[in-house]
Design a protein around this motif. Sequence first.
Motif, mmCIF file in Angstrom:
data_model
loop_
_atom_site.group_PDB
_atom_site.id
_atom_site.type_symbol
_atom_site.label_atom_id
_atom_site.label_comp_id
_atom_site.label_asym_id
_atom_site.label_seq_id
_atom_site.Cartn_x
_atom_site.Cartn_y
_atom_site.Cartn_z
ATOM 1 N N TYR A 186 0.829 -1.209 0.000
ATOM 2 C CA TYR A 186 0.000 0.000 0.000
ATOM 3 C C TYR A 186 0.863 1.259 0.000
ATOM 4 O O TYR A 186 0.484 2.285 -0.566
ATOM 5 C CB TYR A 186 -0.922 -0.014 1.220
ATOM 6 N N ASP A 187 2.034 1.175 0.616
ATOM 7 C CA ASP A 187 2.922 2.336 0.698
ATOM 8 C C ASP A 187 3.487 2.729 -0.662
ATOM 9 O O ASP A 187 3.992 3.840 -0.831
ATOM 10 C CB ASP A 187 4.090 2.046 1.656
ATOM 11 N N LYS A 188 3.395 1.820 -1.635
ATOM 12 C CA LYS A 188 3.948 2.096 -2.965
ATOM 13 C C LYS A 188 2.925 2.741 -3.897
ATOM 14 O O LYS A 188 3.250 3.096 -5.024
ATOM 15 C CB LYS A 188 4.439 0.787 -3.606
ATOM 16 N N LEU A 189 1.679 2.854 -3.438
ATOM 17 C CA LEU A 189 0.595 3.303 -4.311
ATOM 18 C C LEU A 189 0.336 4.799 -4.184
ATOM 19 O O LEU A 189 0.420 5.367 -3.097
ATOM 20 C CB LEU A 189 -0.688 2.537 -3.991
ATOM 21 N N ASN A 190 -0.014 5.394 -5.323
ATOM 22 C CA ASN A 190 -0.336 6.820 -5.342
ATOM 23 C C ASN A 190 -1.737 7.093 -5.878
ATOM 24 O O ASN A 190 -2.409 8.012 -5.430
ATOM 25 C CB ASN A 190 0.684 7.583 -6.207
ATOM 26 N N ASN B 167 -0.176 6.382 8.939
ATOM 27 C CA ASN B 167 -1.221 7.191 8.300
ATOM 28 C C ASN B 167 -2.007 6.376 7.270
ATOM 29 O O ASN B 167 -3.228 6.506 7.163
ATOM 30 C CB ASN B 167 -0.606 8.429 7.643
ATOM 31 N N SER B 168 -1.293 5.537 6.522
ATOM 32 C CA SER B 168 -1.973 4.661 5.564
ATOM 33 C C SER B 168 -2.884 3.684 6.299
ATOM 34 O O SER B 168 -4.015 3.428 5.884
ATOM 35 C CB SER B 168 -0.940 3.890 4.738
ATOM 36 N N PHE B 169 -2.374 3.151 7.400
ATOM 37 C CA PHE B 169 -3.163 2.222 8.212
ATOM 38 C C PHE B 169 -4.465 2.879 8.668
ATOM 39 O O PHE B 169 -5.549 2.306 8.538
ATOM 40 C CB PHE B 169 -2.333 1.784 9.421
ATOM 41 N N ARG B 170 -4.364 4.094 9.191
ATOM 42 C CA ARG B 170 -5.559 4.779 9.694
ATOM 43 C C ARG B 170 -6.541 5.076 8.571
ATOM 44 O O ARG B 170 -7.758 4.969 8.757
ATOM 45 C CB ARG B 170 -5.138 6.068 10.404
ATOM 46 N N SER B 171 -6.020 5.427 7.412
ATOM 47 C CA SER B 171 -6.886 5.708 6.267
ATOM 48 C C SER B 171 -7.654 4.460 5.848
ATOM 49 O O SER B 171 -8.862 4.511 5.585
ATOM 50 C CB SER B 171 -6.031 6.222 5.101
ATOM 51 N N ILE B 172 -6.964 3.332 5.804
ATOM 52 C CA ILE B 172 -7.602 2.067 5.409
ATOM 53 C C ILE B 172 -8.665 1.663 6.427
ATOM 54 O O ILE B 172 -9.792 1.302 6.071
ATOM 55 C CB ILE B 172 -6.545 0.955 5.275
ATOM 56 N N ILE B 173 -8.318 1.740 7.709
ATOM 57 C CA ILE B 173 -9.245 1.297 8.757
ATOM 58 C C ILE B 173 -10.473 2.194 8.820
ATOM 59 O O ILE B 173 -11.595 1.714 9.000
ATOM 60 C CB ILE B 173 -8.545 1.248 10.129
ATOM 61 N N ARG B 174 -10.287 3.487 8.646
ATOM 62 C CA ARG B 174 -11.448 4.387 8.657
ATOM 63 C C ARG B 174 -12.398 4.050 7.516
ATOM 64 O O ARG B 174 -13.621 4.107 7.674
ATOM 65 C CB ARG B 174 -10.979 5.841 8.555
ATOM 66 N N THR B 175 -11.843 3.721 6.371
ATOM 67 C CA THR B 175 -12.685 3.308 5.240
ATOM 68 C C THR B 175 -13.430 2.029 5.580
ATOM 69 O O THR B 175 -14.619 1.882 5.290
ATOM 70 C CB THR B 175 -11.819 3.084 3.982
ATOM 71 N N TYR B 176 -12.716 1.113 6.225
ATOM 72 C CA TYR B 176 -13.327 -0.155 6.621
ATOM 73 C C TYR B 176 -14.426 0.039 7.655
ATOM 74 O O TYR B 176 -15.433 -0.668 7.638
ATOM 75 C CB TYR B 176 -12.245 -1.086 7.180
ATOM 76 N N MET B 177 -14.219 0.977 8.549
ATOM 77 C CA MET B 177 -15.186 1.195 9.625
ATOM 78 C C MET B 177 -16.522 1.709 9.103
ATOM 79 O O MET B 177 -17.530 1.660 9.796
ATOM 80 C CB MET B 177 -14.604 2.162 10.664
ATOM 81 N N ASN B 178 -16.528 2.175 7.861
ATOM 82 C CA ASN B 178 -17.787 2.608 7.239
ATOM 83 C C ASN B 178 -18.591 1.427 6.710
ATOM 84 O O ASN B 178 -19.725 1.580 6.278
ATOM 85 C CB ASN B 178 -17.500 3.586 6.090
ATOM 86 N N HIS B 179 -17.962 0.248 6.720
ATOM 87 C CA HIS B 179 -18.645 -0.972 6.258
ATOM 88 C C HIS B 179 -18.657 -1.958 7.421
ATOM 89 O O HIS B 179 -17.730 -2.739 7.602
ATOM 90 C CB HIS B 179 -17.924 -1.573 5.054
ATOM 91 N N GLU B 180 -19.697 -1.919 8.195
ATOM 92 C CA GLU B 180 -19.742 -2.702 9.430
ATOM 93 C C GLU B 180 -19.772 -4.206 9.186
ATOM 94 O O GLU B 180 -19.480 -4.994 10.073
ATOM 95 C CB GLU B 180 -20.966 -2.290 10.260
ATOM 96 N N ASP B 181 -20.145 -4.604 7.988
ATOM 97 C CA ASP B 181 -20.244 -6.033 7.705
ATOM 98 C C ASP B 181 -18.880 -6.663 7.427
ATOM 99 O O ASP B 181 -18.761 -7.874 7.322
ATOM 100 C CB ASP B 181 -21.161 -6.273 6.504
ATOM 101 N N LYS B 182 -17.843 -5.830 7.318
ATOM 102 C CA LYS B 182 -16.521 -6.353 6.991
ATOM 103 C C LYS B 182 -15.674 -6.546 8.243
ATOM 104 O O LYS B 182 -15.649 -5.699 9.127
ATOM 105 C CB LYS B 182 -15.792 -5.408 6.031
ATOM 106 N N LYS B 183 -14.988 -7.665 8.283
ATOM 107 C CA LYS B 183 -14.063 -7.927 9.373
ATOM 108 C C LYS B 183 -12.677 -7.467 8.945
ATOM 109 O O LYS B 183 -12.169 -7.871 7.904
ATOM 110 C CB LYS B 183 -14.043 -9.421 9.698
#
Length: 520
Positions: A281-285, A325-341
Amino acid sequence: MSEIAKFLIKNNLINETYTNYLVRQSPNGLREEEKKFLVSVLLKDSEELKKIKVLKQDKIYEIFLKLSNHHFSVDNFFNEAIYDYFNKAFSDNNNFNKINIQRIEDYFKKIIFFQDTNDPQKITLNLNSISRILYNKLVNPQEDHLFTKMKSYVLESQISDNINDDVKLLLLILDKKMNLDFEFNLDFTIEALLERIYHISDKTNKQLLEQKLLDLISKKINNKIPVIIFEPSDFQKVRSERKKFYKTLWEKEKISLNSLTLLAILSIFEDKQIDSYENIYDKLNTHDAKNTIIKLLNYIDSNIFSNFENYSHESDNLYITSNINSFRSIIRTYMNHEDKKIPFNLFNPIILWEELTNVQSEISRKHYKEIFNTLDKDFITEQLNKSSISLLSFKKLLENYKDSFSNKINIEILESDAMKSLVQIPKKRTKRKPDSRINKKNKLIKYINQHSKIDEIDKNFINRYSVDDFLSTKGSINNKELYLDILNMKKSTVRRTSNINKIEKVVTELKSELSDTSWA
């Protein structure tokens, strides 16, 4: 006309038919067998054709020149000699030059179209001949019927598991089933097939031919076909038009996800080579690439990273990201989808620990149990042994996470005595010993002696006891009449004959005792 000519014609001594004329007009002359074959075809004599098995190979083309399209549909027209002629001409190792193949190609098409596909001696299609028919389909749409007919020639029972990648692509185009256990390199096979069909004609527009081939592949391919788009290390070799094609296939979900297709598609999104999963993920722009990772995170966890479990020296470095920061961005996106583990195991444990120790973090408050389950006990203790963790911070962690945190500390390797003193080691509970048979018996005796009528007795309570336990209370029960009624109630729930006999014996004894008492 001379008198002799009239005489010969009148008495049928001259064969002046067109058939005979055609046969005699062969420039180099035909042998008797070829003449007989040609006459039989022209006269549509299928019975005579059935008898003819041998034709001279260098005379077959000359025979064809004298025939019209409808002659090829005459029954028994095809024989072993004709099949052999075309099989040799279109074999992959043929000695025919391009001009000769083009000269007989129209006749080859006629044979493909008219011959019976159930004939065991039919033309043997190979990579070369199939490619030529495919080429004609692409450049001449009116010949699509020939391509459709060709499909019936290739029997699935004849398809070997050990076939080249370019053959797999042809089978895909022909809608044939093949072994799905092995992936094939899509870009390599497209390039190989394109080169093969491009050189069939000098007049071909390669760019247009490629586009038509890609359009056809797009209609045929699906995500059940295991393909490698291209090797990630070959990114620079893949042309931009082809990359757009693969991106479209991915967006239409026509390419399956595996450890190589994902890297290839991310490379296309990023327009740069990405050939490693380490902190990917760190390599992506680009937005599309990052969203692809987030969308497929669970699938990556179960189907891609699991492939590396046997390589411990590699798996130590295989994380989606090591950036907080990437971790927090990913998790916040995930937290918007409660059905995902959230698959926390895909993140570097260092950043998980950093987030966990931030007790003000919404992520740590909401998901601390999952993070604790992900982090190793020795890893957590190792972090605590680092001077960066103050005693005050340690207290806050204990207060916030309680047993979840203290249970994840290895006291034996924890270096700080002050921290050790704060960790409450849970006391081992002494297991409650089960009631002995005597205690159970006393409870039963007490229960029965508390009651005077059968209606007051709880049947379920009585049935908790075995027949032997129940009968052992006989001498301790005060109310014999009640005990007798309870025995009969117990008897109604017993199935084993031996136990029924035991109860009946005690019932008889009790009745006898009660009878003796009444006489007294």
